[in-house]
Design an enzyme around this catalytic site. Structure first.
Site, PDB file in Angstrom:
ATOM      1  N   ASP A  19       0.827  -1.209   0.000  1.00 24.02           N
ATOM      2  CA  ASP A  19       0.000   0.000   0.000  1.00 24.02           C
ATOM      3  C   ASP A  19       0.861   1.260   0.000  1.00 24.02           C
ATOM      4  O   ASP A  19       2.001   1.241   0.463  1.00 24.02           O
ATOM      5  CB  ASP A  19      -0.918  -0.022   1.236  1.00 24.02           C
ATOM      6  CG  ASP A  19      -2.067   0.957   1.111  1.00 24.02           C
ATOM      7  OD1 ASP A  19      -2.376   1.394  -0.024  1.00 24.02           O
ATOM      8  OD2 ASP A  19      -2.660   1.296   2.150  1.00 24.02           O
ATOM      9  N   TRP A  24       2.994   7.986  -2.042  1.00 23.47           N
ATOM     10  CA  TRP A  24       4.401   8.155  -2.427  1.00 23.47           C
ATOM     11  C   TRP A  24       4.495   9.135  -3.602  1.00 23.47           C
ATOM     12  O   TRP A  24       5.311  10.043  -3.609  1.00 23.47           O
ATOM     13  CB  TRP A  24       4.982   6.792  -2.819  1.00 23.47           C
ATOM     14  CG  TRP A  24       6.418   6.824  -3.252  1.00 23.47           C
ATOM     15  CD1 TRP A  24       7.526   6.679  -2.455  1.00 23.47           C
ATOM     16  CD2 TRP A  24       6.912   7.006  -4.600  1.00 23.47           C
ATOM     17  NE1 TRP A  24       8.676   6.763  -3.219  1.00 23.47           N
ATOM     18  CE2 TRP A  24       8.320   6.956  -4.525  1.00 23.47           C
ATOM     19  CE3 TRP A  24       6.298   7.196  -5.839  1.00 23.47           C
ATOM     20  CZ2 TRP A  24       9.126   7.104  -5.661  1.00 23.47           C
ATOM     21  CZ3 TRP A  24       7.095   7.343  -6.973  1.00 23.47           C
ATOM     22  CH2 TRP A  24       8.496   7.297  -6.873  1.00 23.47           C
ATOM     23  N   HIS A  36       2.601   3.668  -8.907  1.00 21.45           N
ATOM     24  CA  HIS A  36       2.428   2.227  -9.146  1.00 21.45           C
ATOM     25  C   HIS A  36       3.632   1.660  -9.902  1.00 21.45           C
ATOM     26  O   HIS A  36       4.104   0.568  -9.613  1.00 21.45           O
ATOM     27  CB  HIS A  36       1.149   1.965  -9.948  1.00 21.45           C
ATOM     28  CG  HIS A  36      -0.104   2.363  -9.235  1.00 21.45           C
ATOM     29  ND1 HIS A  36      -0.335   2.037  -7.918  1.00 21.45           N
ATOM     30  CD2 HIS A  36      -1.199   3.066  -9.635  1.00 21.45           C
ATOM     31  CE1 HIS A  36      -1.519   2.529  -7.548  1.00 21.45           C
ATOM     32  NE2 HIS A  36      -2.054   3.158  -8.569  1.00 21.45           N
ATOM     33  N   SER A  64      -7.336  -5.538  -5.576  1.00 24.46           N
ATOM     34  CA  SER A  64      -8.466  -6.104  -4.836  1.00 24.46           C
ATOM     35  C   SER A  64      -9.757  -5.989  -5.646  1.00 24.46           C
ATOM     36  O   SER A  64      -9.832  -5.203  -6.597  1.00 24.46           O
ATOM     37  CB  SER A  64      -8.638  -5.359  -3.502  1.00 24.46           C
ATOM     38  OG  SER A  64      -9.222  -4.080  -3.722  1.00 24.46           O
ATOM     39  N   TRP A  68     -11.606  -1.902  -8.364  1.00 21.61           N
ATOM     40  CA  TRP A  68     -12.308  -1.505  -9.606  1.00 21.61           C
ATOM     41  C   TRP A  68     -13.030  -0.174  -9.413  1.00 21.61           C
ATOM     42  O   TRP A  68     -13.401   0.482 -10.387  1.00 21.61           O
ATOM     43  CB  TRP A  68     -13.339  -2.562 -10.022  1.00 21.61           C
ATOM     44  CG  TRP A  68     -12.738  -3.890 -10.375  1.00 21.61           C
ATOM     45  CD1 TRP A  68     -12.789  -5.029  -9.629  1.00 21.61           C
ATOM     46  CD2 TRP A  68     -12.001  -4.224 -11.557  1.00 21.61           C
ATOM     47  NE1 TRP A  68     -12.114  -6.052 -10.264  1.00 21.61           N
ATOM     48  CE2 TRP A  68     -11.639  -5.582 -11.458  1.00 21.61           C
ATOM     49  CE3 TRP A  68     -11.612  -3.513 -12.699  1.00 21.61           C
ATOM     50  CZ2 TRP A  68     -10.901  -6.248 -12.441  1.00 21.61           C
ATOM     51  CZ3 TRP A  68     -10.884  -4.170 -13.678  1.00 21.61           C
ATOM     52  CH2 TRP A  68     -10.529  -5.524 -13.540  1.00 21.61           C
ATOM     53  N   LEU A 130      11.084 -20.219  -4.623  1.00 22.69           N
ATOM     54  CA  LEU A 130      10.009 -19.407  -4.038  1.00 22.69           C
ATOM     55  C   LEU A 130       8.704 -19.562  -4.825  1.00 22.69           C
ATOM     56  O   LEU A 130       8.701 -19.542  -6.054  1.00 22.69           O
ATOM     57  CB  LEU A 130      10.436 -17.936  -4.066  1.00 22.69           C
ATOM     58  CG  LEU A 130       9.389 -16.912  -3.602  1.00 22.69           C
ATOM     59  CD1 LEU A 130       9.196 -16.985  -2.101  1.00 22.69           C
ATOM     60  CD2 LEU A 130       9.798 -15.496  -4.006  1.00 22.69           C
ATOM     61  N   GLU A 206       0.921 -13.337  12.242  1.00 24.23           N
ATOM     62  CA  GLU A 206       1.513 -12.172  12.911  1.00 24.23           C
ATOM     63  C   GLU A 206       1.495 -10.988  11.954  1.00 24.23           C
ATOM     64  O   GLU A 206       1.859 -11.114  10.786  1.00 24.23           O
ATOM     65  CB  GLU A 206       2.968 -12.477  13.311  1.00 24.23           C
ATOM     66  CG  GLU A 206       3.101 -13.595  14.334  1.00 24.23           C
ATOM     67  CD  GLU A 206       2.555 -13.205  15.706  1.00 24.23           C
ATOM     68  OE1 GLU A 206       2.589 -12.007  16.054  1.00 24.23           O
ATOM     69  OE2 GLU A 206       2.096 -14.121  16.429  1.00 24.23           O
TER      70      GLU A 206
HETATM   71  C1  IPE Z   1      -5.293  -2.801  -0.376  1.00 24.12           C
HETATM   72  O1  IPE Z   1      -4.984  -1.460  -0.499  1.00 24.12           O
HETATM   73  C2  IPE Z   1      -5.318  -3.449  -1.736  1.00 24.12           C
HETATM   74  C3  IPE Z   1      -4.024  -3.664  -2.361  1.00 24.12           C
HETATM   75  C4  IPE Z   1      -2.873  -3.380  -1.823  1.00 24.12           C
HETATM   76  C5  IPE Z   1      -4.069  -4.253  -3.666  1.00 24.12           C
HETATM   77  P1  IPE Z   1      -6.118  -0.358  -0.668  1.00 24.12           P
HETATM   78  O2  IPE Z   1      -5.423   0.944  -0.762  1.00 24.12           O
HETATM   79  O3  IPE Z   1      -7.022  -0.713  -1.783  1.00 24.12           O
HETATM   80  O4  IPE Z   1      -6.933  -0.503   0.696  1.00 24.12           O
HETATM   81  P2  IPE Z   1      -7.731   0.585   1.524  1.00 24.12           P
HETATM   82  O5  IPE Z   1      -8.696   1.221   0.563  1.00 24.12           O
HETATM   83  O6  IPE Z   1      -6.744   1.568   2.031  1.00 24.12           O
HETATM   84  O7  IPE Z   1      -8.377  -0.168   2.630  1.00 24.12           O
HETATM   85  C1  IPE Z   2      -1.419   0.340  -3.412  1.00 27.67           C
HETATM   86  O1  IPE Z   2      -1.228   1.714  -3.410  1.00 27.67           O
HETATM   87  C2  IPE Z   2      -1.584  -0.207  -4.813  1.00 27.67           C
HETATM   88  C3  IPE Z   2      -2.925  -0.722  -5.099  1.00 27.67           C
HETATM   89  C4  IPE Z   2      -3.928  -0.747  -4.268  1.00 27.67           C
HETATM   90  C5  IPE Z   2      -3.134  -1.250  -6.431  1.00 27.67           C
HETATM   91  P1  IPE Z   2      -2.441   2.726  -3.394  1.00 27.67           P
HETATM   92  O2  IPE Z   2      -2.795   3.069  -4.796  1.00 27.67           O
HETATM   93  O3  IPE Z   2      -3.561   2.189  -2.586  1.00 27.67           O
HETATM   94  O4  IPE Z   2      -1.791   3.981  -2.676  1.00 27.67           O
HETATM   95  P2  IPE Z   2      -2.467   4.943  -1.619  1.00 27.67           P
HETATM   96  O5  IPE Z   2      -3.049   4.091  -0.546  1.00 27.67           O
HETATM   97  O6  IPE Z   2      -3.524   5.704  -2.361  1.00 27.67           O
HETATM   98  O7  IPE Z   2      -1.374   5.809  -1.135  1.00 27.67           O
HETATM   99 MG    MG Z   3      -4.085   2.364  -0.619  1.00 30.36          MG
END
Ligand code: IPE
Ligand code: IPE
Ligand code: MG
Length: 244
Positions: A19, A24, A36, A64, A68, A130, A206
């Site tokens: 996340d 970033w 990304h 996730s 979408w 792995l 954990e």
């Molecule tokens: C979780 O991150 C999903 C992935 C890392 C693919 P999100 O950014 O989608 O989750 P929330 O919205 O902060 O809970």
């Molecule tokens: C995680 O980074 C990548 C995916 C969920 C695909 P985010 O896109 O959720 O980044 P933040 O949470 O908005 O910083």
């Molecule tokens: Mg996020």
């Protein structure tokens, strides 16, 4: 404080909620998409290091079922990035004896992504290093629902009885029943939630959270997470053998 890894107690399965790509990027006035893209470098580093230290399973939450709901442009960019990753990394993964697999509602992904998943899974299917598991169009609740549906079909046909369903047998109806539960779950960028990731499997996992954004996550961060993990006492609801 231990600062070295205990090579005899490397977690068998590490799962990561990658996340913070957006934050970033925002901090640098970049587009979220550039965030990304930067995150792919972290994936490379973590896969390499996990393989080196003998982690057997590494599950990465990449997209996730809820993702979408993001702007169309961002979703399209993520799918493109994913397809490119599957296409470009397969040689390197194969060379490093990595076996790639995907979990999630794969049939809901764009055709060309599905096609590359098939190619990569086939190319790396006999590798014994792995196991890299990509969670794509993945939701923990969807996974459980998909399993329940399969059970319901069998019960409807009289090939299974309701009493046959228990925690052990239900595992066979999850996306990858041969993979052991994660020992360690890492989440980057500070959020203290599981966001619908591996709900069934993390009952005794954990959890380790870092403030770092995913694109900044490197080998040393994974190492630190594992060192912390090695200091913990896992109880699984019981007691330490030595406790009185
Ligand atoms: C979780 O991150 C999903 C992935 C890392 C693919 P999100 O950014 O989608 O989750 P929330 O919205 O902060 O809970
Ligand atoms: C995680 O980074 C990548 C995916 C969920 C695909 P985010 O896109 O959720 O980044 P933040 O949470 O908005 O910083
Ligand atoms: Mg996020």
């Amino acid at each position: 404080m231990a600062v070295t890894l205990d090579m005899n107690r490397i977690p068998r399965h590490v799962a990561i909620i990658m996340d913070g790509n957006g934050r970033w990027a925002k901090g640098r006035n970049f587009s979220r998409i550039r965030g990304h893209r930067a995150g792919v470098e972290s994936i490379r580093a973590v896969v390499r290091y996990a393989g080196q230290i003998g982690v057997k399973y590494l599950t990465l939450y990449a997209f996730s079922v809820e993702n979408w709901n993001r702007p169309k442009r961002e979703v399209a960019a993520l799918m493109k990035l994913l397809r490119r990753f599957l296409e470009k990394e397969v040689d390197e993964l194969d060379r490093n004896d990595v076996r790639l697999r995907a979990i999630g509602r794969i049939s809901g992904l764009p055709d060309e992504v599905q096609e590359w998943i098939r190619i990569d899974e086939e190319r790396t299917g006999n590798n014994r290093g792995l196991n890299l598991i990509l969670a794509l169009n993945y939701g923990g609740r969807s996974e459980i629902i998909d399993g329940v549906r399969k059970v319901a079909v069998l019960v409807g046909k009289g090939r299974m009885r309701p009493d046959d369903v228990d925690e052990e047998s239900f595992r066979d109806f999850l996306y990858a029943s041969d993979i052991p539960d994660p020992d360690l779950l890492i989440r980057t960028s500070g959020e203290m939630r599981v966001s619908n990731f591996l709900l069934w499997q993390i009952s005794y996992t954990e959890i380790w959270v870092t403030q770092k954004f995913w694109p900044d996550f490197r080998e040393r961060d994974l190492r630190r997470a594992i060192i912390d993990y090695q200091k913990r006492e896992r109880r699984f609801g019981g007691m330490k053998a030595s406790a009185g």
